[in-house]
Scaffold this motif. Structure first.
Motif, PDB file in Angstrom:
ATOM      1  N   VAL A 131       0.848  -1.200   0.000  1.00 25.01           N
ATOM      2  CA  VAL A 131       0.000   0.000   0.000  1.00 25.01           C
ATOM      3  C   VAL A 131       0.877   1.241   0.000  1.00 25.01           C
ATOM      4  CG1 VAL A 131      -1.849   1.226   1.186  1.00 25.01           C
ATOM      5  CG2 VAL A 131      -1.726  -1.265   1.342  1.00 25.01           C
ATOM      6  N   PRO A 132       0.752   2.125  -0.983  1.00 21.16           N
ATOM      7  CA  PRO A 132       1.520   3.379  -0.953  1.00 21.16           C
ATOM      8  C   PRO A 132       0.935   4.413  -0.004  1.00 21.16           C
ATOM      9  CG  PRO A 132       0.220   3.236  -2.958  1.00 21.16           C
ATOM     10  CD  PRO A 132       0.050   1.930  -2.260  1.00 21.16           C
ATOM     11  N   ASN A 133      -0.407   4.475   0.060  1.00 17.85           N
ATOM     12  CA  ASN A 133      -1.072   5.461   0.919  1.00 17.85           C
ATOM     13  C   ASN A 133      -2.248   4.796   1.636  1.00 17.85           C
ATOM     14  OD1 ASN A 133      -2.148   7.719   2.166  1.00 17.85           O
ATOM     15  ND2 ASN A 133      -3.169   8.455   0.307  1.00 17.85           N
ATOM     16  N   PRO A 134      -2.115   4.529   2.939  1.00 13.16           N
ATOM     17  CA  PRO A 134      -3.168   3.801   3.649  1.00 13.16           C
ATOM     18  C   PRO A 134      -4.340   4.659   4.105  1.00 13.16           C
ATOM     19  CG  PRO A 134      -1.397   4.289   5.158  1.00 13.16           C
ATOM     20  CD  PRO A 134      -0.979   4.831   3.815  1.00 13.16           C
ATOM     21  N   GLU A 135      -4.247   5.976   3.970  1.00 13.27           N
ATOM     22  CA  GLU A 135      -5.263   6.859   4.554  1.00 13.27           C
ATOM     23  C   GLU A 135      -6.318   7.263   3.520  1.00 13.27           C
ATOM     24  OE1 GLU A 135      -7.646   8.232   6.500  1.00 13.27           O
ATOM     25  OE2 GLU A 135      -5.943   8.057   7.883  1.00 13.27           O
ATOM     26  N   SER A 212      -0.174  -3.350   4.058  1.00 14.77           N
ATOM     27  CA  SER A 212       0.886  -2.692   4.814  1.00 14.77           C
ATOM     28  C   SER A 212       1.545  -1.601   3.988  1.00 14.77           C
ATOM     29  CB  SER A 212       1.945  -3.716   5.243  1.00 14.77           C
ATOM     30  OG  SER A 212       2.975  -3.102   5.987  1.00 14.77           O
ATOM     31  N   ALA A 213       1.768  -0.442   4.635  1.00 12.36           N
ATOM     32  CA  ALA A 213       2.444   0.696   4.016  1.00 12.36           C
ATOM     33  C   ALA A 213       3.711   0.985   4.813  1.00 12.36           C
ATOM     34  CB  ALA A 213       1.529   1.914   4.005  1.00 12.36           C
ATOM     35  N   GLY A 214       4.865   0.595   4.276  1.00 13.41           N
ATOM     36  CA  GLY A 214       6.119   0.774   4.991  1.00 13.41           C
ATOM     37  C   GLY A 214       6.520   2.232   5.123  1.00 13.41           C
ATOM     38  N   ARG A 215       6.307   3.014   4.078  1.00 11.30           N
ATOM     39  CA  ARG A 215       6.686   4.423   4.119  1.00 11.30           C
ATOM     40  C   ARG A 215       5.835   5.197   5.122  1.00 11.30           C
ATOM     41  NH1 ARG A 215       6.535   6.933  -1.644  1.00 11.30           N
ATOM     42  NH2 ARG A 215       4.391   6.193  -1.395  1.00 11.30           N
ATOM     43  N   GLU A 216       4.550   4.815   5.231  1.00 13.19           N
ATOM     44  CA  GLU A 216       3.633   5.478   6.157  1.00 13.19           C
ATOM     45  C   GLU A 216       3.598   4.809   7.531  1.00 13.19           C
ATOM     46  OE1 GLU A 216       1.985   8.223   5.431  1.00 13.19           O
ATOM     47  OE2 GLU A 216       2.718   8.331   3.365  1.00 13.19           O
ATOM     48  N   LYS A 217       4.254   3.649   7.654  1.00 14.41           N
ATOM     49  CA  LYS A 217       4.377   2.932   8.937  1.00 14.41           C
ATOM     50  C   LYS A 217       3.012   2.535   9.505  1.00 14.41           C
ATOM     51  CE  LYS A 217       8.674   5.311  10.252  1.00 14.41           C
ATOM     52  NZ  LYS A 217       8.793   6.200   9.092  1.00 14.41           N
ATOM     53  N   ARG A 218       2.150   1.998   8.659  1.00 16.44           N
ATOM     54  CA  ARG A 218       0.822   1.564   9.107  1.00 16.44           C
ATOM     55  C   ARG A 218       0.411   0.296   8.359  1.00 16.44           C
ATOM     56  NH1 ARG A 218      -1.913   4.902  12.357  1.00 16.44           N
ATOM     57  NH2 ARG A 218      -0.878   6.879  12.751  1.00 16.44           N
ATOM     58  N   LEU A 219      -0.355  -0.538   9.048  1.00 18.52           N
ATOM     59  CA  LEU A 219      -0.921  -1.715   8.414  1.00 18.52           C
ATOM     60  C   LEU A 219      -2.351  -1.908   8.891  1.00 18.52           C
ATOM     61  CD1 LEU A 219      -1.039  -4.292  10.620  1.00 18.52           C
ATOM     62  CD2 LEU A 219       1.416  -4.304  10.208  1.00 18.52           C
ATOM     63  N   TYR A 220      -3.133  -2.636   8.118  1.00 23.57           N
ATOM     64  CA  TYR A 220      -4.505  -2.964   8.481  1.00 23.57           C
ATOM     65  C   TYR A 220      -4.875  -4.275   7.815  1.00 23.57           C
ATOM     66  CZ  TYR A 220      -4.952  -0.050   4.239  1.00 23.57           C
ATOM     67  OH  TYR A 220      -4.770   0.532   3.002  1.00 23.57           O
ATOM     68  N   ALA A 221      -5.996  -4.855   8.197  1.00 28.16           N
ATOM     69  CA  ALA A 221      -6.299  -6.217   7.767  1.00 28.16           C
ATOM     70  C   ALA A 221      -7.771  -6.389   7.422  1.00 28.16           C
ATOM     71  CB  ALA A 221      -5.908  -7.213   8.866  1.00 28.16           C
ATOM     72  N   VAL A 222      -8.012  -7.376   6.568  1.00 26.29           N
ATOM     73  CA  VAL A 222      -9.367  -7.851   6.286  1.00 26.29           C
ATOM     74  C   VAL A 222      -9.379  -9.335   6.632  1.00 26.29           C
ATOM     75  CG1 VAL A 222     -11.172  -8.192   4.569  1.00 26.29           C
ATOM     76  CG2 VAL A 222      -9.700  -6.170   4.441  1.00 26.29           C
ATOM     77  N   PRO A 223      -9.900  -9.702   7.805  1.00 19.75           N
ATOM     78  CA  PRO A 223      -9.927 -11.120   8.198  1.00 19.75           C
ATOM     79  C   PRO A 223     -10.889 -11.917   7.324  1.00 19.75           C
ATOM     80  CG  PRO A 223     -10.257  -9.645  10.080  1.00 19.75           C
ATOM     81  CD  PRO A 223     -10.432  -8.830   8.851  1.00 19.75           C
ATOM     82  N   PRO A 224     -10.798 -13.242   7.375  1.00 21.97           N
ATOM     83  CA  PRO A 224     -11.757 -14.069   6.630  1.00 21.97           C
ATOM     84  C   PRO A 224     -13.190 -13.803   7.074  1.00 21.97           C
ATOM     85  CG  PRO A 224      -9.895 -15.376   7.400  1.00 21.97           C
ATOM     86  CD  PRO A 224      -9.780 -14.043   8.061  1.00 21.97           C
ATOM     87  N   HIS A 225     -14.117 -13.974   6.146  1.00 23.29           N
ATOM     88  CA  HIS A 225     -15.554 -13.850   6.417  1.00 23.29           C
ATOM     89  C   HIS A 225     -15.907 -12.476   6.992  1.00 23.29           C
ATOM     90  CE1 HIS A 225     -15.635 -18.144   5.645  1.00 23.29           C
ATOM     91  NE2 HIS A 225     -14.731 -18.322   6.588  1.00 23.29           N
ATOM     92  N   THR A 226     -15.303 -11.445   6.430  1.00 29.14           N
ATOM     93  CA  THR A 226     -15.551 -10.069   6.859  1.00 29.14           C
ATOM     94  C   THR A 226     -16.176  -9.292   5.706  1.00 29.14           C
ATOM     95  OG1 THR A 226     -13.667 -10.137   8.377  1.00 29.14           O
ATOM     96  CG2 THR A 226     -14.493  -7.963   7.756  1.00 29.14           C
ATOM     97  N   THR A 227     -17.157  -8.476   6.015  1.00 31.54           N
ATOM     98  CA  THR A 227     -17.803  -7.692   4.968  1.00 31.54           C
ATOM     99  C   THR A 227     -16.897  -6.548   4.513  1.00 31.54           C
ATOM    100  OG1 THR A 227     -18.897  -6.279   6.607  1.00 31.54           O
ATOM    101  CG2 THR A 227     -20.110  -8.212   5.833  1.00 31.54           C
TER     102      THR A 227
END
Length: 305
Positions: A131-135, A212-227
């Motif tokens: 991800v280049p830009n997570p926001e 994951s965005a290394g330059r922005e130092k942030r990550l987020y997730a979509v777990p299984p069976h998630t809308t």
């Protein structure tokens, strides 16, 4: 004081290149991200042997998750043989001892830039998106402190306003790659610069997705069976790219996301973006390999297997 006293003896790198402390932090961040789908979790992005902005965030997550039993696939814009994809795959396999592959069905860990494979992913597979830009709020709120407060309040009115303005001016929503989506009915995320074509693949999927965005130092997730629901108005349905009528000039596949290749005569040829899917189709037609696995799309229509 001598130079020798200021230096340390050569030592081999840790397994998977990253040190144990970095891996612990990333794993904790990933656990938090899975617990709160779509919420951005900060982490201390480490230096890796590639430039910021070229997939360092995805690489750090991959190096944290990989183990000797893993089978790693790396994609760049749908291709396995690009310089970036081949270099990352070679690096990960060298520092981890894991196997590398181009076959989506054989991989247990898939790192991708801008695309999700066309073949349906299983529950025992993990997808890591660069991800280049997570926001998602950055276009409407450049102040990150205020943007975080807007996330806390679930205040996404300005995003809706942007989509509304596009409808007023162009008659349709023009947002292309990185279409904002509501995860688990709570947090809006930007799903990396994947095309709209790939966004439905995240909704109620069997596999875990880490972004994951290394330059922005942030990550987020979509777990299984998630809308994962794209932001749309009730009277204007969400539409993916209209590639249903396009045919791959090399493999003959039809109804998949295509790349447009300019030709010397001024015309264009289309080629299926998922290079491995095209290779499998060609080999199956020649009788030298199995047919592709079930895909998310059939004849241009999204149909979950």
């Amino acid at each position: 004081m001598t130079l020798a006293a200021l230096t340390r003896k050569r030592a081999d790198h840790s397994y998977g290149f990253l040190d144990a402390s970095a891996k612990r932090e990333l794993r904790r961040a990933m656990v938090k991200a899975v617990a709160v789908p779509g919420c951005q979790i900060p982490y201390a992005s480490r230096e890796v042997p590639m430039a910021r902005g070229w997939g360092t965030g995805g690489l750090q997550v991959t190096l944290t998750l990989v183990n000797p039993r893993s089978c790693v696939k790396v994609i760049d814009q749908g291709a396995d043989d690009s310089v970036n994809a081949a270099s990352i795959r070679r690096f990960v396999t060298r520092v981890s001892g894991a196997a590398g592959t181009c076959d989506t069905t054989a991989a247990t860990l898939i790192q991708s830039r801008h695309r999700i494979p066309e073949e349906v992913l299983r529950a025992d597979q993990m997808l890591v998106l660069q991800v280049p830009n997570p926001e998602p709020l950055r276009p409407v709120e450049p102040d990150m402190s205020r943007a975080r407060q807007m996330h806390a309040d679930a205040d996404y009115a300005r995003l809706w306003l942007i989509l509304y303005e596009q409808v007023v001016r162009a008659g349709r929503i023009m947002q292309g790659a990185g279409y904002p989506a509501l995860v688990n009915g709570r947090h809006v995320m930007t799903p990396s610069p994947i095309p709209r074509w790939d966004l439905p693949k995240l909704h109620m999927a069997e596999h875990l997705t880490i972004l994951s965005a290394g330059r922005e130092k942030r990550l987020y997730a979509v777990p299984p069976h998630t809308t994962v629901e794209p932001l749309v108005f009730d009277d204007i349905p969400f539409r993916v790219e209209d590639h249903a009528v396009l045919t791959c000039g090399r493999s003959g596949l039809r109804g998949y996301f295509m790349n447009e290749l300019p030709q010397a005569d001024g015309g264009v040829m289309h080629e299926v973006s998922d290079s491995e899917l095209g290779i499998k189709a060609i080999r199956a037609a020649e009788g030298s390999g199995p047919a592709p696995a079930p895909t998310w799309y059939r004849a241009g229509e999204f149909r979950r297997a």
